[in-house]
Design a protein around this motif. Structure first.
Motif, PDB file in Angstrom:
ATOM      1  N   LEU A   1     -42.339 -33.199  43.804  1.00 22.49           N
ATOM      2  CA  LEU A   1     -42.393 -33.357  45.483  1.00 22.49           C
ATOM      3  C   LEU A   1     -42.489 -34.863  45.645  1.00 22.49           C
ATOM      4  N   ASP A   2     -41.686 -35.076  46.696  1.00 26.29           N
ATOM      5  CA  ASP A   2     -41.686 -36.513  47.272  1.00 26.29           C
ATOM      6  C   ASP A   2     -41.028 -36.447  48.667  1.00 26.29           C
ATOM      7  N   TRP A   3     -41.801 -37.413  49.710  1.00 28.05           N
ATOM      8  CA  TRP A   3     -41.205 -37.291  50.903  1.00 28.05           C
ATOM      9  C   TRP A   3     -41.025 -38.679  51.273  1.00 28.05           C
ATOM     10  N   GLY A   4     -39.848 -38.858  51.621  1.00 27.41           N
ATOM     11  CA  GLY A   4     -39.311 -40.260  51.569  1.00 27.41           C
ATOM     12  C   GLY A   4     -39.277 -40.864  53.184  1.00 27.41           C
ATOM     13  N   SER A   5     -39.206 -42.210  53.019  1.00 29.74           N
ATOM     14  CA  SER A   5     -39.160 -43.009  54.424  1.00 29.74           C
ATOM     15  C   SER A   5     -38.456 -42.678  55.641  1.00 29.74           C
ATOM     16  N   SER A   6     -37.236 -41.968  55.100  1.00 28.07           N
ATOM     17  CA  SER A   6     -36.270 -41.386  56.226  1.00 28.07           C
ATOM     18  C   SER A   6     -36.684 -40.178  56.642  1.00 28.07           C
ATOM     19  N   ASN A   7     -37.991 -39.499  56.290  1.00 26.63           N
ATOM     20  CA  ASN A   7     -38.276 -38.350  56.901  1.00 26.63           C
ATOM     21  C   ASN A   7     -37.471 -37.101  56.146  1.00 26.63           C
ATOM     22  N   VAL A   8     -37.164 -37.251  54.798  1.00 28.74           N
ATOM     23  CA  VAL A   8     -36.474 -36.374  54.257  1.00 28.74           C
ATOM     24  C   VAL A   8     -37.397 -35.982  53.071  1.00 28.74           C
ATOM     25  N   LEU A   9     -37.722 -34.602  52.926  1.00 25.49           N
ATOM     26  CA  LEU A   9     -38.699 -34.162  51.751  1.00 25.49           C
ATOM     27  C   LEU A   9     -37.866 -33.440  50.683  1.00 25.49           C
ATOM     28  N   ALA A  10     -37.974 -33.991  49.424  1.00 28.93           N
ATOM     29  CA  ALA A  10     -37.403 -33.633  48.254  1.00 28.93           C
ATOM     30  C   ALA A  10     -38.281 -32.612  47.375  1.00 28.93           C
ATOM     31  N   LEU A  11     -37.817 -31.525  46.996  1.00 37.97           N
ATOM     32  CA  LEU A  11     -38.570 -30.581  46.232  1.00 37.97           C
ATOM     33  C   LEU A  11     -37.647 -29.959  45.169  1.00 37.97           C
ATOM     34  N   ALA A  12     -38.058 -30.198  43.850  1.00 37.78           N
ATOM     35  CA  ALA A  12     -37.251 -29.575  42.897  1.00 37.78           C
ATOM     36  C   ALA A  12     -37.906 -28.235  42.348  1.00 37.78           C
TER      37      ALA A  12
ATOM     38  N   VAL B   1     -52.930 -26.717  43.249  1.00 37.78           N
ATOM     39  CA  VAL B   1     -52.174 -27.355  44.211  1.00 37.78           C
ATOM     40  C   VAL B   1     -51.435 -28.730  43.539  1.00 37.78           C
ATOM     41  N   LEU B   2     -50.573 -28.499  42.628  1.00 38.83           N
ATOM     42  CA  LEU B   2     -50.166 -29.438  41.817  1.00 38.83           C
ATOM     43  C   LEU B   2     -49.546 -30.778  42.448  1.00 38.83           C
ATOM     44  N   TYR B   3     -48.976 -30.620  43.647  1.00 41.92           N
ATOM     45  CA  TYR B   3     -48.128 -31.543  44.088  1.00 41.92           C
ATOM     46  C   TYR B   3     -48.359 -31.782  45.775  1.00 41.92           C
ATOM     47  N   MET B   4     -48.763 -33.241  46.163  1.00 40.92           N
ATOM     48  CA  MET B   4     -48.734 -33.506  47.436  1.00 40.92           C
ATOM     49  C   MET B   4     -47.827 -35.001  47.722  1.00 40.92           C
ATOM     50  N   SER B   5     -47.542 -34.949  49.080  1.00 44.00           N
ATOM     51  CA  SER B   5     -46.632 -36.026  49.421  1.00 44.00           C
ATOM     52  C   SER B   5     -46.926 -35.970  50.956  1.00 44.00           C
ATOM     53  N   GLN B   6     -46.766 -37.436  51.612  1.00 42.13           N
ATOM     54  CA  GLN B   6     -47.150 -37.631  52.833  1.00 42.13           C
ATOM     55  C   GLN B   6     -45.852 -37.986  53.833  1.00 42.13           C
ATOM     56  N   SER B   7     -46.044 -37.593  54.942  1.00 39.83           N
ATOM     57  CA  SER B   7     -44.846 -38.145  55.720  1.00 39.83           C
ATOM     58  C   SER B   7     -44.963 -39.543  56.328  1.00 39.83           C
ATOM     59  N   PRO B   8     -43.923 -40.110  56.586  1.00 35.41           N
ATOM     60  CA  PRO B   8     -43.846 -41.507  56.840  1.00 35.41           C
ATOM     61  C   PRO B   8     -44.525 -42.010  57.969  1.00 35.41           C
ATOM     62  N   ASP B   9     -44.971 -41.110  58.913  1.00 32.71           N
ATOM     63  CA  ASP B   9     -45.897 -41.637  59.863  1.00 32.71           C
ATOM     64  C   ASP B   9     -47.354 -41.314  59.618  1.00 32.71           C
ATOM     65  N   GLY B  10     -47.612 -40.920  58.337  1.00 36.94           N
ATOM     66  CA  GLY B  10     -48.753 -40.836  57.636  1.00 36.94           C
ATOM     67  C   GLY B  10     -49.726 -39.766  58.274  1.00 36.94           C
ATOM     68  N   CYS B  11     -49.251 -38.648  58.915  1.00 38.69           N
ATOM     69  CA  CYS B  11     -49.918 -37.940  59.878  1.00 38.69           C
ATOM     70  C   CYS B  11     -50.048 -36.522  59.021  1.00 38.69           C
ATOM     71  N   THR B  12     -48.888 -36.064  58.317  1.00 39.32           N
ATOM     72  CA  THR B  12     -48.486 -34.928  57.970  1.00 39.32           C
ATOM     73  C   THR B  12     -48.480 -34.661  56.394  1.00 39.32           C
ATOM     74  N   VAL B  13     -49.045 -33.816  55.697  1.00 41.16           N
ATOM     75  CA  VAL B  13     -49.064 -33.707  54.155  1.00 41.16           C
ATOM     76  C   VAL B  13     -48.417 -32.700  53.728  1.00 41.16           C
ATOM     77  N   ALA B  14     -47.609 -32.744  52.836  1.00 38.86           N
ATOM     78  CA  ALA B  14     -46.778 -31.645  52.157  1.00 38.86           C
ATOM     79  C   ALA B  14     -47.611 -31.294  50.854  1.00 38.86           C
TER      80      ALA B  14
ATOM     81  N   TRP C   1     -49.594 -29.889  56.422  1.00 39.92           N
ATOM     82  CA  TRP C   1     -50.797 -29.899  57.081  1.00 39.92           C
ATOM     83  C   TRP C   1     -50.898 -30.722  57.905  1.00 39.92           C
ATOM     84  N   ASN C   2     -51.557 -30.755  58.939  1.00 38.64           N
ATOM     85  CA  ASN C   2     -51.840 -31.751  60.032  1.00 38.64           C
ATOM     86  C   ASN C   2     -53.168 -32.365  59.592  1.00 38.64           C
TER      87      ASN C   2
END
Length: 442
Positions: free
Chosen positions: A128-139, A387-400, A411-412
């Motif tokens: 899991l990774d959340w990129g700086s262009s606000n696109v969340l990638a999930l395998a 909960v194996l994977y976490m990643s953070q939104s570019p604005d730093g507020c939301t976590v996947a 999550w906010n």
């Protein structure tokens, strides 16, 4: 489709009806005359001498009236004093109290829930990774999906051939345009997310699966089950420009510092290494800046502090269950916190001195900590598997967060993002909904 929002009820503790809540009477002693009270209780009880003279009697009455005026009450109450006028002058002794920072409200339920069927339940992978262009990638298994958080649109980037997969790691470039995809057969593919095209394939660095990836500008660092860490310069044909050899088992965590000068690596050998970028060369190096052996289980969770240079947080697996903090300049362990369960991932807040950890059995929760006191601010529950994977939104507020229960939750945690001024247009590559990932409302 409508989004799943969970209103949160506020709970207040009832006031106990006991003597502890009753006010204690405290008399106003400044309104009392203890001398007169003593006289009234002692001298007043003495037998009075009869006065026969009319003039003498009149004098005594006048004297008593003058000296003992308004002395009929021993305990006296006064009205509440008037409030002091607030002064705007700085030299006034009566100043307005400083405003106290309001405690941030932290929602206890996830904002959104997405199904993630086929996600690999493997502690040593990074899917899991959340990129700086606000696109969340999930395998998910052999496929990689992209979700544009700005438009809530999703698509499939690639499906890997059966003999090469499944996907074992993913990581965005710093500009959020290209995605590195590590595979089970030791290859690493680099994809352009805008055109859905493969840019190149890296081979020859590892003999087994690549479970961890980390970009540092044009350098892609890969970690494999073979214990090797390889630096690849993706600009040149022969990409391997250096390697670090120090782990004796699978490398499951890689993180470059903000400066790009130090690399933290964690492995299934329970060891954390700190590597200096300047020491990497075409020849393999075994000399790390620091070697931390205090963890007693695999160390995958790594997080560099954004507000304090040379501060690294690490988390241990099920046999360790601790979060440790390191000064990577001196090599000192600053603190160690027992969490009670497997630490799978760590994220620092970008705006507050807070750390978020994700955990396994028994609660499978996300825990928000206040740094450096490490007091628990909140525990977020909802996942039914680790909960194996976490990643953070570019604005730093939301976590996947993604878990073995085949769900992805948003999550906010770190506050509310600032209001948007312009709405970002959705790229053509992200116009379809997950083909087999259903959007759930719970």
């Amino acid at each position: 489709m409508a989004q799943a929002w969970f209103p949160l009820e506020e709970h207040f503790l009832p006031r106990k009806l006991s003597k502890e809540n009753l006010d204690r009477f405290i008399p106003n002693r400044s309104a009392m005359d203890f001398d007169y009270a003593h006289y009234a209780l002692t001298e007043g009880r003495k037998p009075k001498v009869e006065v026969t003279s009319a003039s003498r009697k009149a004098y005594m009455n006048q004297l008593a009236e003058t000296m003992n005026q308004n002395r009929t009450r021993i305990l006296a109450f006064r009205n509440k004093p008037k409030a002091l006028l607030h002064s705007n002058h700085s030299d006034s002794p009566y100043q307005q109290p400083k405003s106290v920072k309001r405690r941030r409200y932290i929602p206890q339920n996830s904002e959104k829930i997405l199904d993630a069927p086929g996600i690999v339940d493997d502690f040593y992978l990074n899917l899991l990774d959340w990129g700086s262009s606000n696109v969340l990638a999930l395998a998910l298994g052999h496929s990689v999906y992209l979700r544009d958080a700005s438009s809530d649109s999703t698509s499939m980037l690639v499906t890997i051939d059966e003999e090469k997969g499944p996907v074992t790691s993913i990581n965005w470039t710093e500009d959020g345009c290209n995605l590195a995809v590590g595979l089970n057969n030791s290859e690493v593919q680099i994809w352009d997310s805008a055109s859905n095209s493969q840019l190149r394939t890296l081979r020859g660095g590892h003999q087994t699966r690549v479970g961890s990836l980390a970009w540092n500008n044009h350098i892609l660092t890969t970690g494999g089950m073979d214990g090797k860490i390889i630096n690849n310069d993706v600009r040149i044909r022969s990409s391997i420009v250096g390697s670090y050899l120090g782990h004796t088992d699978e490398v499951c965590g890689l993180k470059w510092s903000e400066s790009g000068q130090q690399l933290a690596s964690g492995g299934d050998d329970n060891v954390v290494h700190i590597w200096d970028r300047s020491l990497a060369s075409s020849n393999s190096t075994r000399q790390s800046l620091h070697r931390f052996e205090e963890h007693t289980a695999a160390t995958k969770a790594l997080a560099w502090c954004p507000f304090q240079a040379n501060l690294l947080a690490t988390g241990g697996g099920v046999g360790d269950r601790t979060i440790k903090f390191w000064n990577t300049h001196t090599g000192a362990c600053l603190n160690s916190i027992e969490t009670g369960s497997q630490v799978c991932s760590l994220l620092w807040s970008k705006s507050e001195r807070e750390l978020l950890s994700s955990h396994g059995f028994t609660q499978n929760q996300l825990t928000l900590w206040k740094y450096p006191s490490m007091l628990k601010m909140a525990e977020l529950n909802g996942h039914t598997s680790r909960v194996l994977y976490m990643s953070q939104s570019p604005d730093g507020c939301t976590v996947a967060s993604a878990a073995g229960d085949e769900t992805l939750r948003l999550w906010n945690v770190f506050g509310v993002p600032p209001p948007k001024t312009t709405k970002k247009a959705a790229p053509d590559a992200y116009l379809q909904i997950f083909s087999h990932v259903n959007y759930c409302i719970r």
